[in-house]
Design a protein around this motif. Sequence first.
Motif, mmCIF file in Angstrom:
data_model
loop_
_atom_site.group_PDB
_atom_site.id
_atom_site.type_symbol
_atom_site.label_atom_id
_atom_site.label_comp_id
_atom_site.label_asym_id
_atom_site.label_seq_id
_atom_site.Cartn_x
_atom_site.Cartn_y
_atom_site.Cartn_z
ATOM 1 N N THR A 84 0.853 -1.181 0.000
ATOM 2 C CA THR A 84 0.000 0.000 0.000
ATOM 3 C C THR A 84 0.887 1.229 0.000
ATOM 4 O OG1 THR A 84 -0.100 0.116 2.402
ATOM 5 C CG2 THR A 84 -1.774 -1.216 1.315
ATOM 6 N N GLY A 85 0.294 2.348 -0.318
ATOM 7 C CA GLY A 85 1.011 3.609 -0.265
ATOM 8 C C GLY A 85 2.206 3.629 -1.194
ATOM 9 N N ASN A 86 3.155 4.485 -0.852
ATOM 10 C CA ASN A 86 4.394 4.511 -1.614
ATOM 11 C C ASN A 86 5.214 3.278 -1.278
ATOM 12 O OD1 ASN A 86 3.956 7.071 -2.861
ATOM 13 N ND2 ASN A 86 4.487 8.034 -0.916
ATOM 14 N N VAL A 87 5.958 2.831 -2.266
ATOM 15 C CA VAL A 87 6.839 1.686 -2.041
ATOM 16 C C VAL A 87 8.273 2.212 -1.928
ATOM 17 C CG1 VAL A 87 7.739 -0.470 -2.973
ATOM 18 C CG2 VAL A 87 5.314 0.111 -3.255
ATOM 19 N N VAL A 88 8.867 1.973 -0.785
ATOM 20 C CA VAL A 88 10.237 2.408 -0.530
ATOM 21 C C VAL A 88 11.123 1.160 -0.503
ATOM 22 C CG1 VAL A 88 11.770 3.571 1.095
ATOM 23 C CG2 VAL A 88 9.405 4.372 0.797
ATOM 24 N N VAL A 131 9.445 6.518 6.371
ATOM 25 C CA VAL A 131 8.288 6.440 5.486
ATOM 26 C C VAL A 131 7.090 7.070 6.180
ATOM 27 C CG1 VAL A 131 9.149 4.297 4.458
ATOM 28 C CG2 VAL A 131 7.502 4.195 6.334
ATOM 29 N N LYS A 132 6.055 7.249 5.401
ATOM 30 C CA LYS A 132 4.782 7.670 5.961
ATOM 31 C C LYS A 132 3.990 6.425 6.355
ATOM 32 C CE LYS A 132 4.992 12.174 4.977
ATOM 33 N NZ LYS A 132 5.020 13.212 6.029
ATOM 34 N N ASP A 152 2.821 3.421 4.057
ATOM 35 C CA ASP A 152 3.722 3.087 2.961
ATOM 36 C C ASP A 152 4.197 1.643 3.098
ATOM 37 O OD1 ASP A 152 3.488 5.580 1.870
ATOM 38 O OD2 ASP A 152 5.427 6.314 2.582
ATOM 39 N N THR A 153 4.804 1.191 2.019
ATOM 40 C CA THR A 153 5.330 -0.170 2.005
ATOM 41 C C THR A 153 6.847 -0.125 1.902
ATOM 42 O OG1 THR A 153 3.344 -1.078 0.989
ATOM 43 C CG2 THR A 153 5.390 -2.324 0.697
ATOM 44 N N ASP A 157 7.748 -7.562 1.507
ATOM 45 C CA ASP A 157 7.131 -6.277 1.795
ATOM 46 C C ASP A 157 6.719 -6.183 3.261
ATOM 47 O OD1 ASP A 157 7.429 -5.520 -0.811
ATOM 48 O OD2 ASP A 157 5.318 -5.734 -1.360
#
Length: 161
Positions: free
Chosen positions: A58-62, A84-85, A88-89, A131
């Motif tokens: 979910t969210g941005n993937v870092v 991360v927020k 995020d992933t 993840d």
Amino acid sequence: MAMIHKLPALGLVALLAACGGGGDNQTATTTTDTTTAAAAPAVPPAAPAAAPAAAPATGNVVEVHMVTTPDAASGHFEPANVTVKKGDTVRFITDGKTVHNVSFPAADNAGKTGLPPQPGPYLTTPNANYDVVASMEPGTYNFQCDPHSAMGMKGTLTVQP
Ligand SMILES: [Cu+2]
């Protein structure tokens, strides 16, 4: 001059009362060929708690890479400290040169809740990944690679609101 009045021919619609024997001409085109999978396999009573299923991203993937040392005896996370927020992933990706994993040991995260419930699987092939959804409360969390934590393969995940 004869005025020809065109009288509108009122066609008397003879209402033919359909007396009985009503022909249902409802062409039911609803083909019920969608075979609902009624044959659901019986769920085993106790699901094996071995394989940790990664939550969907979910969210941005870092991305955090797991880089093996040249002698393959250890490794490090790159970056080791990631922010991360919430939601995020974090995608841990290994180089596959030796066995790595990701875990958030409870002992290293005192008082924290919402940690990934168990260690991630051992990643053994290049670009194998795992993840972690940063669904926990904002804060800083410690993670490590279990095979190499003693050699310093550790990192921190900071979750921002
Ligand atoms: Cu490792």
